[in-house]
Write a protein that holds these residues in place. Structure first.
Motif: not given
Length: 253
Positions: A34-57
């Motif tokens: 039930g959460w939404v995200a707006l992201s500039s990420a190259s993978v999984g970006g845009g206006l999306v409904r992710p179940r997780w977000v990662t910040n990978l080194m």
């Protein structure tokens, strides 16, 4: 306002918390249904409904261009399933800086290895704008993840993206960094989704404004400013780090 220490964990019953995966060199946010995200990420970006977000080194020499496949591989290693949003950084994600302002939470990994102006200042012959044949400078990365406890309209999500960018740039200017960011900065904004049919209803449950002078936008700005400032203070940009002292950038992790 409260600010978390570098690398501290943060969990929340009413929104996404995060964990640090030391071995995998990753930050992971589990996003509630039930959460939404707006992201500039190259993978999984845009206006999306992710179940997780990662910040990978990734390593300094990272040269893969199949980013979606790479993100899938890393997600599988972390045991993540379903749709997700992936941010990448050369900064040490274990040094994440956190801040919270009146319910708005921000996490920032700050690696200003090559600050960049949005428009390169003209400097006559040999200025950046004229160096057509040269390879681009090595990218640095400031990745920012923000979670709000209230639903934002689509327009307000876009406004929040601008607010985050302005707050980040303000930190850099105030610290004397010659740039408004780096060439590979990425952002992810998370908030509860508005019920279908009222997404852009000004009388509905969504917050209509998230610009820098709105109530929620100001909270976002303050949280981002605090987190990015803490990250930059811990790992500052140094103009003398390039051989010969000709100017450049450096971060010591």
């Amino acid at each position: 306002m409260s600010a978390g220490g570098m690398g501290a964990s943060q969990e929340s019953a009413d929104g996404p918390g995060y964990r640090v995966e030391d071995a995998a060199r990753a930050l992971v946010w589990e996003v509630p249904a039930g959460w939404v995200a707006l992201s500039s990420a190259s993978v999984g970006g845009g206006l999306v409904r992710p179940r997780w977000v990662t910040n990978l080194m990734v390593d300094d020499g990272f040269d893969r261009t199949d980013l979606a496949a790479y993100a899938d591989e890393r997600a599988a290693e972390l045991g993540l399933t379903g749709p997700g949003t992936t941010l990448l950084t050369a900064a040490d994600v274990r040094q994440v800086a956190t801040a919270e302002v009146e319910g708005v939470r921000c996490w920032a990994t700050v690696g200003v290895t090559k600050p960049t102006w949005a428009v390169a200042p003209a400097a006559g012959p040999g200025s950046p704008a004229e160096r057509v044949g040269e390879a681009p400078p090595p990218p640095g990365t400031i990745n920012v993840v923000v979670a709000l406890p209230v639903a934002l309209s689509t327009s307000a999500l876009v406004q929040a993206l601008g607010t985050i960018t302005e707050a980040k740039a303000q930190v850099l200017v105030q610290a004397g960094v010659p740039g408004t960011g780096t060439a590979s900065d990425a952002v992810a904004i998370l908030c509860p989704e508005v019920p279908e049919g009222v997404l852009d209803d000004p009388c509905g449950p969504a917050e209509a404004f998230a610009g820098v002078r709105s109530a929620w936008g100001q909270r976002v700005a303050r949280a981002v400013h605090a987190a990015v400032a803490a990250g930059l203070a811990a790992h500052p940009w140094r103009a003398d780090s390039v051989a010969g002292g000709a100017g450049g950038a450096g971060v010591v992790w």
